[in-house]
Design a protein around this motif. Structure first.
Motif, PDB file in Angstrom:
ATOM      1  N   LEU A 217       0.840  -1.202   0.000  1.00 43.25           N
ATOM      2  CA  LEU A 217       0.000   0.000   0.000  1.00 43.25           C
ATOM      3  C   LEU A 217       0.873   1.249   0.000  1.00 43.25           C
ATOM      4  CD1 LEU A 217      -2.712   1.433   0.176  1.00 43.25           C
ATOM      5  CD2 LEU A 217      -2.684   1.049   2.664  1.00 43.25           C
ATOM      6  N   VAL A 218       1.939   1.230   0.792  1.00 42.60           N
ATOM      7  CA  VAL A 218       2.869   2.360   0.819  1.00 42.60           C
ATOM      8  C   VAL A 218       3.492   2.565  -0.563  1.00 42.60           C
ATOM      9  CG1 VAL A 218       5.046   3.212   1.776  1.00 42.60           C
ATOM     10  CG2 VAL A 218       3.365   2.136   3.288  1.00 42.60           C
ATOM     11  N   LYS A 219       3.874   1.480  -1.212  1.00 45.97           N
ATOM     12  CA  LYS A 219       4.464   1.573  -2.555  1.00 45.97           C
ATOM     13  C   LYS A 219       3.432   2.051  -3.577  1.00 45.97           C
ATOM     14  CE  LYS A 219       7.966  -2.022  -1.820  1.00 45.97           C
ATOM     15  NZ  LYS A 219       8.400  -3.409  -2.164  1.00 45.97           N
ATOM     16  N   ALA A 220       2.182   1.611  -3.412  1.00 48.02           N
ATOM     17  CA  ALA A 220       1.119   2.039  -4.334  1.00 48.02           C
ATOM     18  C   ALA A 220       0.899   3.540  -4.258  1.00 48.02           C
ATOM     19  CB  ALA A 220      -0.173   1.292  -4.015  1.00 48.02           C
ATOM     20  N   SER A 221       1.148   4.123  -3.095  1.00 45.24           N
ATOM     21  CA  SER A 221       0.967   5.564  -2.918  1.00 45.24           C
ATOM     22  C   SER A 221       1.827   6.368  -3.883  1.00 45.24           C
ATOM     23  CB  SER A 221       1.292   5.959  -1.470  1.00 45.24           C
ATOM     24  OG  SER A 221       1.243   7.357  -1.304  1.00 45.24           O
ATOM     25  N   LYS A 222       2.961   5.812  -4.296  1.00 45.52           N
ATOM     26  CA  LYS A 222       3.874   6.513  -5.208  1.00 45.52           C
ATOM     27  C   LYS A 222       3.212   6.784  -6.563  1.00 45.52           C
ATOM     28  CE  LYS A 222       7.068   5.733  -2.054  1.00 45.52           C
ATOM     29  NZ  LYS A 222       7.499   6.793  -1.119  1.00 45.52           N
ATOM     30  N   TYR A 223       2.169   6.014  -6.880  1.00 48.09           N
ATOM     31  CA  TYR A 223       1.472   6.168  -8.153  1.00 48.09           C
ATOM     32  C   TYR A 223       0.259   7.107  -8.049  1.00 48.09           C
ATOM     33  CZ  TYR A 223       4.189   2.102  -9.665  1.00 48.09           C
ATOM     34  OH  TYR A 223       5.216   1.228  -9.992  1.00 48.09           O
ATOM     35  N   LEU A 224       0.041   7.665  -6.866  1.00 44.45           N
ATOM     36  CA  LEU A 224      -1.113   8.538  -6.636  1.00 44.45           C
ATOM     37  C   LEU A 224      -0.661   9.987  -6.477  1.00 44.45           C
ATOM     38  CD1 LEU A 224      -2.989   6.313  -4.010  1.00 44.45           C
ATOM     39  CD2 LEU A 224      -3.400   6.411  -6.470  1.00 44.45           C
ATOM     40  N   ASP A 225      -1.525  10.918  -6.866  1.00 39.76           N
ATOM     41  CA  ASP A 225      -1.179  12.329  -6.725  1.00 39.76           C
ATOM     42  C   ASP A 225      -1.633  12.877  -5.375  1.00 39.76           C
ATOM     43  OD1 ASP A 225      -3.925  12.968  -6.866  1.00 39.76           O
ATOM     44  OD2 ASP A 225      -3.849  13.231  -9.051  1.00 39.76           O
TER      45      ASP A 225
END
Length: 374
Positions: A217-225
């Motif tokens: 989930l933390v890594k997925a945040s990198k793809y969000l603005d």
């Protein structure tokens, strides 16, 4: 009927298996005589009463590979059998140390029916699992009934798959009474939303251990603005590494341990519930079912053999992503964030699914039917 339940630990020790054991006692206590046997979460042997039920606790001096070890376990369990002479034993698996003593004692009680509540396979301790393969097979051979938390787990476990004729599904249950929404809960939710302005709120909660998948989930945040806010509740051995991984990502906030009176506020406030567990150690997902009961759509990973994808159904109550695909996880979040009507559609279906399948009443009715069938 006299029923002895054997759990790893028991309330006030808090854990998933322990909660199910307590739910079982609550479901059966009106029509049966019950006792509980478990390891003691404190030093020494002890006997106490919880919810009007006698709990016998064997002193534990160490844990090896997540398995509690006790010098007095066999002696104390024999004492309970001799005093109580149970008609039925409900045994929570995995617990190989206890299995050893239980199988020996049951030889003297051939009429006693054994029900094995199979929570999960021994996944992490692969060598330990192989070492106890023979014992596990003997345990399941002795069982009159094997209970699994989902049909997915029966299909995905080699042990359960080999004993399908004895298997039945008894999903874990939420406590809907605990999730009753109050004005205070609504006020807290409104305050959370106010502080975060118009951001899309993604909420996740669980112990910070590898199988919970919080790092994904933390890594997925990198793809969000910056229009998103990811709130992660819970603590554990990975907390510091998760914070380090998040670094200066201002989209992510760590709550630490969430008080029970605050949980409903965060569940109400969030737009999307994130449940990023990645292995079969997550056999069911109570936190997932609780969020769904609160009408929240969920984003999960596909976990072969796990009940997670039985609790939440892809494209019905949420979105399921290929296991470990963080970019895909972010895309699922974006899809739900962009479509309010889809979130509401999935959220409404999620609540109805939990109400019809995973409440304490459904659990109680099914369990009593199973016990009577013995």
């Amino acid at each position: 009927m006299k029923i002895l339940q054997i759990s790893n630990y028991y309330y006030p020790h808090i854990g998933g298996i322990e909660q199910v054991a307590r739910d079982i006692c609550d479901s059966l206590k009106n029509d049966n005589e019950l006792k509980v046997f478990c390891f003691n979460h404190e030093k020494g042997n002890g006997v106490d009463t919880v919810d009007g039920i006698e709990v016998n606790r064997a002193g534990c001096f160490a844990k090896i590979a997540s398995q509690s070890i006790s010098f007095s376990y066999g002696k104390q369990l024999r004492r309970v059998f001799k005093e109580f002479s149970p008609d039925v034993v409900i045994f929570h698996f995995p617990n190989p140390f206890a299995s050893h003593y239980l199988l020996k004692i049951l030889k003297k009680y051939p009429a006693c029916k054994l029900v094995v509540y199979w929570h999960l396979d021994i996944v992490r301790q692969k060598i330990l699992g192989k070492l106890f393969n023979g014992q596990t097979k003997r345990l399941l051979k002795r069982a009159a009934k094997i209970l699994a938390t989902s049909p997915n787990y029966i299909e995905g476990s080699k042990f359960l798959n080999a004993n399908k004729d004895k298997c039945d599904v008894l999903p874990c249950c939420i406590d809907s009474r605990r999730l009753t929404v109050t004005e205070k809960d609504v006020a807290l939710a409104n305050e959370i939303k106010k502080q975060l302005c118009d951001k899309t709120i993604c909420f996740a909660i669980g112990r910070h251990v590898p199988y919970k998948g919080m790092e994904y989930l933390v890594k997925a945040s990198k793809y969000l603005d910056g229009s998103y806010k990811i709130i992660i509740g819970g603590v554990g051995p990975l907390t510091d590494s998760l914070k380090s991984l998040a670094g200066n990502d201002e989209k992510i906030s760590f709550l630490g341990k969430v008080k029970e009176e605050e949980l409903k506020g965060y569940l109400l406030a969030c737009d999307i519930f994130c449940f990023p567990s990645i292995t079969k150690n997550e056999a069911f997902g109570i936190a997932l079912a609780e969020a769904m009961y609160m009408g929240k759509s969920a984003v999960t990973f596909n976990i072969p053999g796990s009940g997670v994808n039985y609790v939440s159904i892809n494209n019905l109550t949420g979105i399921e992503v290929a296991n470990g695909n963080v970019a895909g996880y972010a895309e699922a979040i974006k899809k739900l964030a962009a479509d309010k009507s889809l979130r509401e559609k999935y959220g409404n279906a999620a609540r109805e699914r939990v109400k019809s399948m995973f409440t304490e009443k459904v659990f109680t009715d099914k369990l009593n039917s199973i016990i009577k069938s013995l």
